[in-house]
Design a protein around this motif. Sequence first.
Motif, short mmCIF file in Angstrom:
data_model
loop_
_atom_site.label_atom_id
_atom_site.label_comp_id
_atom_site.label_asym_id
_atom_site.label_seq_id
_atom_site.Cartn_x
_atom_site.Cartn_y
_atom_site.Cartn_z
N LEU A 198 0.80 -1.22 0.00
CA LEU A 198 0.00 0.00 0.00
C LEU A 198 0.84 1.27 0.00
CD1 LEU A 198 -2.76 -1.13 2.50
CD2 LEU A 198 -2.89 -1.13 0.01
N ALA A 199 2.12 1.13 -0.27
CA ALA A 199 2.96 2.32 -0.40
C ALA A 199 3.07 2.66 -1.88
CB ALA A 199 4.35 2.05 0.17
N PHE A 200 3.40 3.94 -2.18
CA PHE A 200 3.54 4.34 -3.58
C PHE A 200 4.97 4.03 -4.02
CE2 PHE A 200 0.17 7.21 -2.01
CZ PHE A 200 -0.84 6.81 -2.88
N ASN A 201 5.18 2.77 -4.47
CA ASN A 201 6.54 2.31 -4.73
C ASN A 201 7.31 3.19 -5.70
OD1 ASN A 201 5.81 0.28 -3.09
ND2 ASN A 201 5.65 -1.28 -4.68
N TYR A 202 6.66 3.61 -6.79
CA TYR A 202 7.37 4.38 -7.81
C TYR A 202 7.92 5.67 -7.23
CZ TYR A 202 6.69 1.67 -12.02
OH TYR A 202 6.78 0.71 -12.98
N GLY A 203 7.08 6.37 -6.45
CA GLY A 203 7.52 7.63 -5.86
C GLY A 203 8.69 7.41 -4.91
N ILE A 204 8.60 6.38 -4.08
CA ILE A 204 9.65 6.12 -3.09
C ILE A 204 10.97 5.81 -3.80
CG2 ILE A 204 10.39 4.53 -1.28
CD1 ILE A 204 7.36 4.25 -0.58
N ILE A 205 10.89 4.93 -4.80
CA ILE A 205 12.12 4.52 -5.49
C ILE A 205 12.69 5.68 -6.31
CG2 ILE A 205 13.01 2.98 -7.28
CD1 ILE A 205 11.09 0.84 -6.08
N THR A 206 11.81 6.45 -6.95
CA THR A 206 12.29 7.61 -7.71
C THR A 206 13.04 8.57 -6.81
OG1 THR A 206 10.40 7.41 -9.18
CG2 THR A 206 11.59 9.50 -9.23
N LEU A 207 12.45 8.85 -5.64
CA LEU A 207 13.13 9.75 -4.71
C LEU A 207 14.48 9.18 -4.30
CD1 LEU A 207 13.11 12.26 -2.95
CD2 LEU A 207 11.85 10.99 -1.21
N GLY A 208 14.52 7.87 -4.04
CA GLY A 208 15.79 7.23 -3.68
C GLY A 208 16.83 7.40 -4.78
N ILE A 209 16.41 7.22 -6.02
CA ILE A 209 17.35 7.33 -7.14
C ILE A 209 17.85 8.77 -7.29
CG2 ILE A 209 17.55 7.19 -9.65
CD1 ILE A 209 15.62 4.78 -9.50
N LEU A 210 16.90 9.73 -7.26
CA LEU A 210 17.30 11.14 -7.43
C LEU A 210 18.26 11.57 -6.32
CD1 LEU A 210 13.91 12.79 -8.49
CD2 LEU A 210 15.86 12.20 -9.93
N ALA A 211 17.92 11.21 -5.08
CA ALA A 211 18.80 11.59 -3.96
C ALA A 211 20.16 10.92 -4.11
CB ALA A 211 18.15 11.21 -2.64
N SER A 212 20.18 9.66 -4.55
CA SER A 212 21.46 8.97 -4.73
C SER A 212 22.31 9.69 -5.76
CB SER A 212 21.23 7.53 -5.18
OG SER A 212 20.51 6.82 -4.21
N ILE A 213 21.67 10.13 -6.86
CA ILE A 213 22.42 10.85 -7.89
C ILE A 213 23.03 12.12 -7.30
CG2 ILE A 213 22.20 12.14 -10.06
CD1 ILE A 213 20.05 10.08 -10.88
N LEU A 214 22.23 12.88 -6.55
CA LEU A 214 22.76 14.09 -5.91
C LEU A 214 23.94 13.75 -5.00
CD1 LEU A 214 19.65 16.21 -4.87
CD2 LEU A 214 21.35 16.75 -6.60
N LEU A 215 23.79 12.68 -4.20
CA LEU A 215 24.85 12.31 -3.26
C LEU A 215 26.11 11.90 -4.00
CD1 LEU A 215 22.72 10.35 -0.65
CD2 LEU A 215 24.07 12.41 -0.21
N ILE A 216 25.95 11.18 -5.11
CA ILE A 216 27.13 10.73 -5.86
C ILE A 216 27.78 11.92 -6.57
CG2 ILE A 216 27.88 9.34 -7.84
CD1 ILE A 216 25.70 7.31 -6.99
N VAL A 217 26.96 12.76 -7.23
CA VAL A 217 27.51 13.89 -7.98
C VAL A 217 28.25 14.85 -7.05
CG1 VAL A 217 26.91 15.95 -9.31
CG2 VAL A 217 25.88 13.76 -9.89
N PHE A 218 27.64 15.14 -5.89
CA PHE A 218 28.28 16.06 -4.94
C PHE A 218 29.19 15.32 -3.97
CE2 PHE A 218 24.84 18.53 -6.62
CZ PHE A 218 25.31 19.83 -6.61
N ARG A 219 29.44 14.03 -4.20
CA ARG A 219 30.30 13.20 -3.35
C ARG A 219 29.98 13.38 -1.87
NH1 ARG A 219 34.37 10.26 -4.54
NH2 ARG A 219 33.08 9.20 -6.02
N GLY A 220 28.70 13.53 -1.55
CA GLY A 220 28.28 13.60 -0.16
C GLY A 220 28.50 14.96 0.49
N LYS A 221 29.10 15.91 -0.27
CA LYS A 221 29.32 17.24 0.31
C LYS A 221 28.20 18.15 -0.13
CE LYS A 221 34.20 16.46 0.17
NZ LYS A 221 35.13 16.22 -0.94
N THR A 222 27.07 18.06 0.54
CA THR A 222 25.88 18.74 0.06
C THR A 222 25.60 20.03 0.81
OG1 THR A 222 24.77 17.07 1.34
CG2 THR A 222 24.64 16.86 -1.04
N ASP A 223 26.59 20.56 1.57
CA ASP A 223 26.37 21.83 2.28
C ASP A 223 25.88 22.88 1.30
OD1 ASP A 223 28.60 20.25 2.56
OD2 ASP A 223 29.66 21.62 3.88
N ALA A 224 26.45 22.81 0.08
CA ALA A 224 26.11 23.80 -0.94
C ALA A 224 24.62 23.78 -1.26
CB ALA A 224 26.92 23.54 -2.20
#
Lengths: 610, 610
Positions: A349-375
């Motif tokens: 009963l969870a919205f799987n697509y939304g949850i996984i999409t958010l996980g992917i987008l956040a992972s991309i941000l974390l990888i691109v900024f190498r975890g330094k997201t203060d900016a």
Amino acid sequence: MTSQSIKRLILGRPLKSEEAEGEKMPMWKALPILSSDALSSVAYGTEMILLELATVGAFAFSFSIPIALAIILLIAILIVSYRQVIDAYPQGGGAYMVAKENLGMMWGRLAGVSLLIDYTLTVAVSISAGVMAITSAYHAAVPYVVPIALLFTWFMVWMNLRGTSESGNVFAFPTYLFIFCMLVLVGKGLFDWLTGTGHTTHSVSVPTGLPTGLTWFVLLKAFSSGCSAVTGVEAISNAVPHFRRPAEKNAKRTMLTLGILLAVIFGGVTILSQAYNIHPDPTGTKSVLSMVAEAAFGRGGFYYVIQLATTAILTLAANTSFNGFPILSSIMAQDKNMPRMFSNRGDRLAFNYGIITLGILASILLIVFRGKTDALIPLYAIGVFLSFTMAQVGLVLKWCRDKSEGWQRKAIINGVGAFVTLCVVIIFCITKFKEGAWIVIIITPLLVFLLTRISKHYDNVAKQLKVELNEPIPAVETVVIIPVAGIHKVVLSTIAYAKALSPYVVAFYVAFSPEEAKKMEERWKQWNPGVRLVVVVSRYRTLIRPLIEFIGRAERHYGKEKRITVLLPEFITHKFWHRLLHNQSAFRIRTLLLNRKDVVVSTVPFHLND
Amino acid sequence: MTSQSIKRLILGRPLKSEEAEGEKMPMWKALPILSSDALSSVAYGTEMILLELATVGAFAFSFSIPIALAIILLIAILIVSYRQVIDAYPQGGGAYMVAKENLGMMWGRLAGVSLLIDYTLTVAVSISAGVMAITSAYHAAVPYVVPIALLFTWFMVWMNLRGTSESGNVFAFPTYLFIFCMLVLVGKGLFDWLTGTGHTTHSVSVPTGLPTGLTWFVLLKAFSSGCSAVTGVEAISNAVPHFRRPAEKNAKRTMLTLGILLAVIFGGVTILSQAYNIHPDPTGTKSVLSMVAEAAFGRGGFYYVIQLATTAILTLAANTSFNGFPILSSIMAQDKNMPRMFSNRGDRLAFNYGIITLGILASILLIVFRGKTDALIPLYAIGVFLSFTMAQVGLVLKWCRDKSEGWQRKAIINGVGAFVTLCVVIIFCITKFKEGAWIVIIITPLLVFLLTRISKHYDNVAKQLKVELNEPIPAVETVVIIPVAGIHKVVLSTIAYAKALSPYVVAFYVAFSPEEAKKMEERWKQWNPGVRLVVVVSRYRTLIRPLIEFIGRAERHYGKEKRITVLLPEFITHKFWHRLLHNQSAFRIRTLLLNRKDVVVSTVPFHLND
């Protein structure tokens, strides 16, 4: 073990629709789930103000009190306003819903996109803040910042795929611990200050005039920086349908509780920073909150409990987004602004697509900024305040149109709120433009454009699919083509099935040499399955090109009155890895045929024993 | 632009089978394509020997000459032996083929796996060596080692997907430049040494006894390290079918040429390292080859040309593997030891699966080792020498069985070769065990086991598929089930098609509430498409579960005599990104149905205009 049973093991048994009500949150669960973002903002709100004021000199610190008061006033306006949102739009959706209904779909999309971007940034920022707390304690972990951050992210994805309620159970404790710590801290500090005990060496003064060196611009900048303490309050209004009944009442009460907590903690910490004469550390090694805690309790056990709770709530703030993003995107998908699958609920009963999409987008941000997201911190307030503004403008219009009881008072409250939040947006865009606000300013309209295109496409499709109830069903016949690779059991069973479908069946074989062609024709004659065989000698080593040419010829021969069906065998294997050893060409042929030709592609399974 | 036209643009137009002969290599192309690995090994062969001898002291350097002579003897034995392999197995496959035919399929798999591992390691090692040459010149590139290495890898994948011959054109120049440089270097150096001019200060002496401090073990270790100069000679024997006719003759001549080049360059460089009194640099900043070149020519223009050519050939060595891996895996796939698709030729007549698999495996190695693959160098000689041993043992058995003319001489040559290479394998395993040989020792048998399982599976399938030519075609009928999501054009056209297939057609609808169910039933009655509608109220929010239950009921009702067909619509869109907005559930349903039920799944396309 099948892939289904693995799924059960990881995600839990599937839930029935009736269980959705059981999945809904009582207030005590909703508060930690929906407000960890807002509460965590308190951890750095005061600091943001002091850091801005420090640019002109420590003498300006006394202005932190009036600025904090202004922000608390803003919080009060927002709480009142968003309680009105809940009343007006109990189905959830928050700013998106209000903007859509009162300002039009385009503004709704803008509000929705702003919030979705904000949710994504919140996940990346708060998870990397949490990881940074770990790495400053265990320096050996520094090279693994990104893997640890990804681990956290996907842990949250996993928890949320299991369902909202269960993730609430896990997240409740740290949030309540943080609230408890903050209340004890503020209580102890204020007691010390009022009684003149403890380390409260400094008198708390409220300035009466603007000293030289301090401009209104600096004050506004400090104010807008402090506004980061406000982010997250909208989460509750978006998630009303997730509350246990009576949902609206519970949501409004949760919102009020959150508002009071925010005001007390934020105001208290700001006063204490004055009382304890705290100067912010520009290198960022020590947070203002930790210095206040140290001044109040010394470096003892409770100080470390506060540090631990702060780290935990910073990380958990990400979970608010994991609640908000899927719900908002499902509402937007129902309005055809997002791909349809975002509105599908999974087994749990969870919205799987939304949850996984958010996980992917956040992972991309974390990888691109190498975890330094203060900016990213300055960026993610723009979206929230833009959505605040639109929600309140929308409500002003609504009140003016409805003219319901007390509409003037309501319109004035929302009008003031709209004006203030719009000012914050403008100040943000100007003062933080170079620091990254331009990214948001570019991406937001692009996404709005994309959503508009998606919406148009779905509208077009709906028009094309419309059928009149008196439209007759046309009579169709079919011609069946069976590509064969030789004479074996699969061909036999496919031919048997084909004969059931149509009297027009033809087998099609591609030979790579004339000798091979002749041999196949002779064997076929010998076998004589009652189906005509067409053999083509191909100069290319692929099957697909001659097949497509042959279908083209059949189409021209039969014209529109006969639909062509291509039967492709598929080997069904017991063991998962065996599947990799088969069906590769069938899969390619199927995809190409469907895209290039107007043919029906039937997959006839052949079950292998081993 | 369709995905097909993009493919054309990137890979070139598809080639006909007849063009395969045109794709075959004349000798002048085959030499650079197939021997860059072997030639590049020369770049560090002498260095490996000197580094081992340096562990006991510079006095041992004079032993490099006899060791080099032993290795040249080994090269000679291998060249003679592999020319015999080409004669005996002109269809290619090298050690795999010889071992399979003479020692049995298991040994063949072992030889094949050894070579495939070696090819993969060669790509990773030689590409990272090339990248390291870049980063030592441009220090700013250091953080981008992995991205650059991946870029190189996929550039090679791309070149090889375009076809063997074209990649040969690109790779020929640097190889010939390297050969030219080496021959000039050796010529100039030997001339200096013999005439006593230039910087040849040192007398070249050949030792007569074993001085104290130097053990046979050290000598053997130095010998086995130097054997890395030999890796790559087998590539030609594997690729005989890629040669232009007369393939065997051309391959043998290419092999002889390579052998002579290796002996001259390797022997020459080793002698010059003595003549110029070069001491290896244990930190690895300066290579022995570059020091020899500097001593011969000074740091002038030609020195830099030699450096450039060395860098180029180190990188290109990877290309030998991109030729060897796909051919070997296609031969192994034809023998059912590898998944079938490895034997499919792509449009450009290259073995796409093999090329892409090698690209992926090498990328994984590069990412996991972050481009620092020095550690892999000792590993990748084990596989080569193991395959050498097996090929030669196989040939000894073959000669003893055939008893053809001169079999005793041939058997003795191969026997000696087998013994020597086996010694090298054993010395490698012992001396390099801790440095990583254990990884190869673990992975090799695991892969052999996997290949055995694959082969068994294909054998089982072949047995299950066998059909007698007098076997009759059984009579079948079909029941058609159409899952519907409402009443629209797609349902209309699907029903029209279904009626052509069978008189037994039923539409199936899942409602999430009883009210919805009733509404649908009424609309259906109104529409009356002549097909029965079954409505099920589901307590789960998914369609798939009730559908599978319904199919189960239908199966029980009709038993074995009627085959069930499920029709699923698929939206075909013009624009690629529109496809992402549709068909997600249909795709999931299709996969699940095929895996869980014995039903035919038909995809009925519906073309959208926009």
